[in-house]
Design a protein around this motif. Structure first.
Motif, PDB file in Angstrom:
ATOM      1  N   ARG A  52       6.701  12.071 -13.211  1.00 51.14           N
ATOM      2  CA  ARG A  52       6.516  11.535 -11.727  1.00 51.14           C
ATOM      3  C   ARG A  52       6.723  10.201 -12.017  1.00 51.14           C
ATOM      4  NH1 ARG A  52       1.814  12.767  -8.524  1.00 51.14           N
ATOM      5  NH2 ARG A  52       3.275  12.099  -6.715  1.00 51.14           N
ATOM      6  N   GLU A  53       6.368   9.504 -13.092  1.00 50.70           N
ATOM      7  CA  GLU A  53       6.515   7.824 -13.019  1.00 50.70           C
ATOM      8  C   GLU A  53       8.119   7.590 -13.239  1.00 50.70           C
ATOM      9  OE1 GLU A  53       4.237   9.768 -14.903  1.00 50.70           O
ATOM     10  OE2 GLU A  53       2.445   9.067 -14.531  1.00 50.70           O
ATOM     11  N   TYR A  54       8.708   8.378 -13.830  1.00 51.65           N
ATOM     12  CA  TYR A  54      10.348   8.242 -13.747  1.00 51.65           C
ATOM     13  C   TYR A  54      10.847   8.064 -12.526  1.00 51.65           C
ATOM     14  CZ  TYR A  54      15.051   8.822 -15.407  1.00 51.65           C
ATOM     15  OH  TYR A  54      16.452   8.482 -15.370  1.00 51.65           O
ATOM     16  N   THR A  55      10.716   9.437 -11.634  1.00 55.22           N
ATOM     17  CA  THR A  55      11.062   9.696 -10.291  1.00 55.22           C
ATOM     18  C   THR A  55      10.883   8.524  -9.502  1.00 55.22           C
ATOM     19  OG1 THR A  55      10.907  11.987 -10.716  1.00 55.22           O
ATOM     20  CG2 THR A  55      11.177  11.021  -8.325  1.00 55.22           C
ATOM     21  N   ALA A  56       9.463   7.910  -9.548  1.00 51.64           N
ATOM     22  CA  ALA A  56       8.932   6.704  -8.935  1.00 51.64           C
ATOM     23  C   ALA A  56       9.755   5.702  -9.439  1.00 51.64           C
ATOM     24  CB  ALA A  56       7.558   6.539  -9.072  1.00 51.64           C
ATOM     25  N   ARG A  93       0.759  -1.206   0.012  1.00 48.67           N
ATOM     26  CA  ARG A  93      -0.137   0.008  -0.145  1.00 48.67           C
ATOM     27  C   ARG A  93       0.883   1.049   0.017  1.00 48.67           C
ATOM     28  NH1 ARG A  93      -3.791  -3.226   2.692  1.00 48.67           N
ATOM     29  NH2 ARG A  93      -2.332  -2.696   4.667  1.00 48.67           N
ATOM     30  N   MET A  94       2.039   1.297   0.928  1.00 45.42           N
ATOM     31  CA  MET A  94       2.887   2.423   0.736  1.00 45.42           C
ATOM     32  C   MET A  94       3.916   2.707  -0.292  1.00 45.42           C
ATOM     33  SD  MET A  94       5.882   1.689   3.600  1.00 45.42           S
ATOM     34  CE  MET A  94       6.608   3.299   3.387  1.00 45.42           C
ATOM     35  N   ASN A  95       3.985   1.753  -0.994  1.00 44.70           N
ATOM     36  CA  ASN A  95       5.253   1.999  -2.068  1.00 44.70           C
ATOM     37  C   ASN A  95       4.641   2.873  -3.288  1.00 44.70           C
ATOM     38  OD1 ASN A  95       7.747   1.615  -2.756  1.00 44.70           O
ATOM     39  ND2 ASN A  95       7.240  -0.308  -3.993  1.00 44.70           N
ATOM     40  N   TYR A  96       4.250   3.917  -3.086  1.00 43.19           N
ATOM     41  CA  TYR A  96       4.054   4.852  -4.146  1.00 43.19           C
ATOM     42  C   TYR A  96       4.458   6.199  -3.665  1.00 43.19           C
ATOM     43  CZ  TYR A  96       0.854   1.355  -5.760  1.00 43.19           C
ATOM     44  OH  TYR A  96       0.462   0.338  -6.477  1.00 43.19           O
ATOM     45  N   CYS A  97       4.893   6.905  -4.682  1.00 44.69           N
ATOM     46  CA  CYS A  97       6.147   7.959  -4.802  1.00 44.69           C
ATOM     47  C   CYS A  97       5.043   9.517  -4.492  1.00 44.69           C
ATOM     48  CB  CYS A  97       7.018   8.095  -6.015  1.00 44.69           C
ATOM     49  SG  CYS A  97       8.305   9.509  -5.447  1.00 44.69           S
ATOM     50  N   PRO A  98       5.385  10.308  -3.289  1.00 41.47           N
ATOM     51  CA  PRO A  98       4.859  11.400  -3.274  1.00 41.47           C
ATOM     52  C   PRO A  98       5.572  12.748  -3.888  1.00 41.47           C
ATOM     53  CG  PRO A  98       5.726  11.150  -1.210  1.00 41.47           C
ATOM     54  CD  PRO A  98       6.059   9.729  -2.254  1.00 41.47           C
ATOM     55  N   LEU A  99       6.652  12.439  -4.337  1.00 38.93           N
ATOM     56  CA  LEU A  99       7.543  13.512  -5.111  1.00 38.93           C
ATOM     57  C   LEU A  99       7.004  13.929  -6.254  1.00 38.93           C
ATOM     58  CD1 LEU A  99      10.134  15.151  -4.121  1.00 38.93           C
ATOM     59  CD2 LEU A  99      11.410  13.694  -5.711  1.00 38.93           C
ATOM     60  N   GLY A 100       6.613  15.160  -6.386  1.00 41.24           N
ATOM     61  CA  GLY A 100       6.131  15.964  -7.524  1.00 41.24           C
ATOM     62  C   GLY A 100       4.749  16.412  -7.136  1.00 41.24           C
ATOM     63  N   SER A 101       4.371  16.300  -5.842  1.00 35.27           N
ATOM     64  CA  SER A 101       3.031  16.753  -5.458  1.00 35.27           C
ATOM     65  C   SER A 101       3.205  18.321  -5.190  1.00 35.27           C
ATOM     66  CB  SER A 101       2.728  16.127  -4.176  1.00 35.27           C
ATOM     67  OG  SER A 101       2.285  14.572  -4.207  1.00 35.27           O
ATOM     68  N   GLY A 102       4.423  18.860  -4.935  1.00 35.18           N
ATOM     69  CA  GLY A 102       4.624  20.026  -4.554  1.00 35.18           C
ATOM     70  C   GLY A 102       4.104  20.306  -3.072  1.00 35.18           C
ATOM     71  N   TYR A 150       6.281   1.674  -6.890  1.00 34.11           N
ATOM     72  CA  TYR A 150       5.394   1.170  -7.896  1.00 34.11           C
ATOM     73  C   TYR A 150       4.941   2.204  -8.935  1.00 34.11           C
ATOM     74  CZ  TYR A 150       5.016  -2.940  -5.330  1.00 34.11           C
ATOM     75  OH  TYR A 150       5.554  -4.278  -4.306  1.00 34.11           O
ATOM     76  N   GLY A 151       4.799   3.379  -8.411  1.00 31.43           N
ATOM     77  CA  GLY A 151       4.326   4.609  -9.517  1.00 31.43           C
ATOM     78  C   GLY A 151       4.141   5.822  -8.403  1.00 31.43           C
ATOM     79  N   PRO A 152       3.780   6.807  -9.134  1.00 32.87           N
ATOM     80  CA  PRO A 152       3.488   7.995  -8.236  1.00 32.87           C
ATOM     81  C   PRO A 152       2.002   7.948  -7.360  1.00 32.87           C
ATOM     82  CG  PRO A 152       2.824   8.481 -10.544  1.00 32.87           C
ATOM     83  CD  PRO A 152       3.348   7.066 -10.524  1.00 32.87           C
ATOM     84  N   THR A 153       1.853   8.771  -6.400  1.00 33.76           N
ATOM     85  CA  THR A 153       0.454   8.941  -5.780  1.00 33.76           C
ATOM     86  C   THR A 153      -0.273   9.762  -6.740  1.00 33.76           C
ATOM     87  OG1 THR A 153       1.594  10.942  -4.527  1.00 33.76           O
ATOM     88  CG2 THR A 153       1.804   8.625  -3.311  1.00 33.76           C
ATOM     89  N   LEU A 154      -1.619   9.463  -6.561  1.00 38.56           N
ATOM     90  CA  LEU A 154      -2.650  10.169  -7.646  1.00 38.56           C
ATOM     91  C   LEU A 154      -3.145  11.277  -7.223  1.00 38.56           C
ATOM     92  CD1 LEU A 154      -3.992   6.828  -8.939  1.00 38.56           C
ATOM     93  CD2 LEU A 154      -1.905   8.190  -9.860  1.00 38.56           C
ATOM     94  N   ASN A 155      -3.112  11.784  -5.840  1.00 30.25           N
ATOM     95  CA  ASN A 155      -3.598  13.053  -5.581  1.00 30.25           C
ATOM     96  C   ASN A 155      -2.572  13.782  -4.624  1.00 30.25           C
ATOM     97  OD1 ASN A 155      -5.139  14.805  -3.278  1.00 30.25           O
ATOM     98  ND2 ASN A 155      -6.595  14.704  -5.055  1.00 30.25           N
ATOM     99  N   SER A 156      -2.178  15.198  -5.302  1.00 30.79           N
ATOM    100  CA  SER A 156      -1.128  15.786  -4.429  1.00 30.79           C
ATOM    101  C   SER A 156      -1.360  16.267  -3.218  1.00 30.79           C
ATOM    102  CB  SER A 156      -0.763  16.963  -5.542  1.00 30.79           C
ATOM    103  OG  SER A 156      -2.053  17.845  -5.994  1.00 30.79           O
ATOM    104  N   MET A 157      -2.585  16.595  -2.922  1.00 34.75           N
ATOM    105  CA  MET A 157      -3.146  16.964  -1.506  1.00 34.75           C
ATOM    106  C   MET A 157      -2.724  15.764  -0.573  1.00 34.75           C
ATOM    107  SD  MET A 157      -6.364  19.192  -2.088  1.00 34.75           S
ATOM    108  CE  MET A 157      -6.321  20.025  -0.329  1.00 34.75           C
ATOM    109  N   ASP A 158      -3.340  14.713  -1.124  1.00 30.52           N
ATOM    110  CA  ASP A 158      -3.170  13.468  -0.034  1.00 30.52           C
ATOM    111  C   ASP A 158      -1.527  13.097  -0.222  1.00 30.52           C
ATOM    112  OD1 ASP A 158      -4.033  11.055   1.267  1.00 30.52           O
ATOM    113  OD2 ASP A 158      -3.327   9.880  -0.509  1.00 30.52           O
ATOM    114  N   GLY A 159      -0.863  13.231  -1.102  1.00 34.08           N
ATOM    115  CA  GLY A 159       0.298  12.925  -1.384  1.00 34.08           C
ATOM    116  C   GLY A 159       1.255  13.675  -0.121  1.00 34.08           C
ATOM    117  N   VAL A 160       0.965  14.945   0.164  1.00 35.25           N
ATOM    118  CA  VAL A 160       1.965  15.408   1.179  1.00 35.25           C
ATOM    119  C   VAL A 160       1.458  15.366   2.360  1.00 35.25           C
ATOM    120  CG1 VAL A 160       2.701  17.226  -0.650  1.00 35.25           C
ATOM    121  CG2 VAL A 160       0.533  17.642   0.794  1.00 35.25           C
ATOM    122  N   SER A 161       0.264  14.990   2.604  1.00 35.39           N
ATOM    123  CA  SER A 161      -0.554  14.943   3.834  1.00 35.39           C
ATOM    124  C   SER A 161      -0.841  13.476   4.651  1.00 35.39           C
ATOM    125  CB  SER A 161      -1.625  15.720   4.187  1.00 35.39           C
ATOM    126  OG  SER A 161      -2.876  15.115   3.135  1.00 35.39           O
TER     127      SER A 161
END
Length: 475
Positions: free
Chosen positions: A209-213, A189-198, A219-230
């Motif tokens: 963001r896929e490349y950074t992840a 569940r946790m293995n998703y990257c928040p970097l790029g959420s600003g 596995y890939g980037p997080t899909l919501n930038s607000m959730d990504g940082v919080s």
């Protein structure tokens, strides 16, 4: 005071406010994750044409130098910096000038710290899982060596029925096995990257963001930038799993403490995992087991603290979330330390098999089997229960176990008893006629052990890509 902000401020931050706000004293723990995240970010910026190839090469080379110098002790992380992010970036700028200032392009401290914490937690989770695996291997070895070691099983801390040490240990194998499954579930569940959420709304830069992840092993980037940082759900889940591990260790420790007592004498803890008394020379105390039991509360406290911190936070990032670190770091270190020490104590522990067998013999643990004998000879179970109850009273008065009664004594209570009662209530019969999967009989336990071996052989970490650090450093 070294800060990454200040342009819109007209006066210096009060020193007490600065100290209260700063996190460098504890977030320096993930200096490596911060540098690795920056390296991946720089690689992506160059791929997207935001940095030149030379700028990327210069920044990566300097970040590697900073990492190497911190790890060698040449470069000390100073509290003059507000946090680990400002420490790394300020040192980069000192060495590279304007090129170093480009590192933070398309990034906020909000998604930066979210990434660092996720990377650090992921590392801790994998290390905890490895320690669980080592503990399970130790437990399995004890199981294989003690298929015939008879001991009493307990309910309400009273002797109940005879089992084997292998069967007792298998219960803990199940517990810690579930703990490993929880590690895997959390990782997935946790293995998703928040970097790029600003800061909370992404960025206008054309980030990949896929490349950074991919570079960071996600596995890939997080899909919501607000959730990504919080989002700190993954950390709450991990602390919850650590609390469950500590609960299992504490239960196990409690039993070892009881078994180590003068009254039980089921085990002898190795000298390396015991301590003595300052005034009582005869004492050999189970301090490791007691400390594991005691430290469980620290891990529980970290979980409750984070849940309490997060319960009232609106979207997106708030400074309250800085409180996710100190107690969490302590809980992670505590759980790993307890797992390592407990495994060592267990691996070196000696089991007093004769004492265990004697305890089972003198605890009326075969009373249920005596009742079953009567039922198999036509006596209704409720009547059989009452008959064996009278036998137990008789034995208590005589201070003897059931199988020490003569046949005439048994027949005086119920004429149904015959000579074969003694085989029916022997400890071996009581244990080995229980053959359903999960029971203590030797054949049933052999089936269980084969399944547990297969469980350990199918290691979920084998499918995890863990070479991303090497790939980053090689760039």
């Amino acid at each position: 005071m070294a800060q990454l902000w200040g342009g819109r401020f007209t006066k210096e931050t009060d020193q007490l406010v600065y100290n209260f706000n700063a996190s460098i004293t504890f977030d320096q723990k993930f200096y490596r994750q911060d540098i690795e995240g920056s390296m991946a970010h720089v690689c992506m910026l160059e791929k997207q044409g935001i940095l030149t190839a030379q700028e990327k090469a210069d920044i990566l080379k300097t970040l590697k130098e900073i990492l190497s110098e911190v790890e060698s002790g040449k470069l000390e992380i100073s509290t003059k910096y507000e946090d680990i992010h400002s420490f790394v970036e300020a040192n980069l700028i000192d060495r590279l000038g304007d090129t170093g200032k480009k590192l933070h392009t398309g990034r906020s401290r909000n998604d930066q710290v979210a990434l660092d914490m996720r990377l650090y937690t992921r590392k801790e989770l994998l290390e905890t899982d490895e320690l669980l695996k080592e503990l399970l291997e130790t437990i399995l070895k004890i199981m294989e060596e003690n298929l015939d070691t008879i001991m009493p099983g307990f309910t309400h801390l009273q002797k109940a029925q005879p089992i084997t040490l292998a069967h007792h240990m298998a219960a803990y194998f199940e517990m810690f096995g579930r703990d490993r499954q929880r590690m895997h579930d959390i990782y997935e569940r946790m293995n998703y990257c928040p970097l790029g959420s600003g800061a909370l709304a992404g960025t206008t830069y054309p980030l990949d963001r896929e490349y950074t992840a991919e570079l960071l092993g996600f596995y890939g980037p997080t899909l919501n930038s607000m959730d990504g940082v919080s989002d700190r759900d993954y950390l709450i889940e991990f602390l919850s799993a650590l609390s469950t591990i500590m609960m299992h260790l504490s239960r196990f420790s409690e039993e070892i403490i009881i078994w180590n007592s003068n009254e039980y004498q089921f085990v002898e803890i190795d000298d390396a995992y015991s301590t003595g008394s300052s005034i009582m020379p005869q004492k050999k105390n189970p301090d490791i087991a007691e400390l594991v039991r005691g430290k469980t509360g620290r891990v529980y406290g970290a979980l409750v603290s984070l849940l309490t911190t997060m319960k009232g936070i609106p979207l997106a990032y708030n400074k309250d979330m800085q409180e996710d670190k100190e107690l969490s770091f302590d809980a992670m270190d505590t759980a790993k330390g307890c797992l390592a020490l407990f495994r060592g104590m267990l691996a070196t522990m000696k089991f007093n098999k004769d004492r265990m067998r004697e305890s089972a013999n003198h605890g009326f643990t075969n009373a249920t089997d005596a009742a079953d004998y009567l039922v198999k000879h036509g006596v209704p179970f409720r009547d059989a229960h009452g008959i064996v109850g009278r036998i137990v009273l008789y034995c208590l008065d005589k201070k003897i176990p059931i199988d020490a009664m003569s046949l005439s004594e048994l027949k005086a209570i119920s004429p149904v008893f015959e000579e074969d009662i003694y085989d029916a209530i022997s400890m071996e019969t009581c244990v080995n006629t229980r053959l359903t999967i999960g029971a203590p009989g030797v054949d049933a336990m052999k089936q269980t052990i084969e399944k547990e071996k297969a469980f350990l052989a199918d290691d979920w970490q084998d499918t995890v890509k863990k070479d991303w650090e090497d790939r980053l450093l090689a760039r």
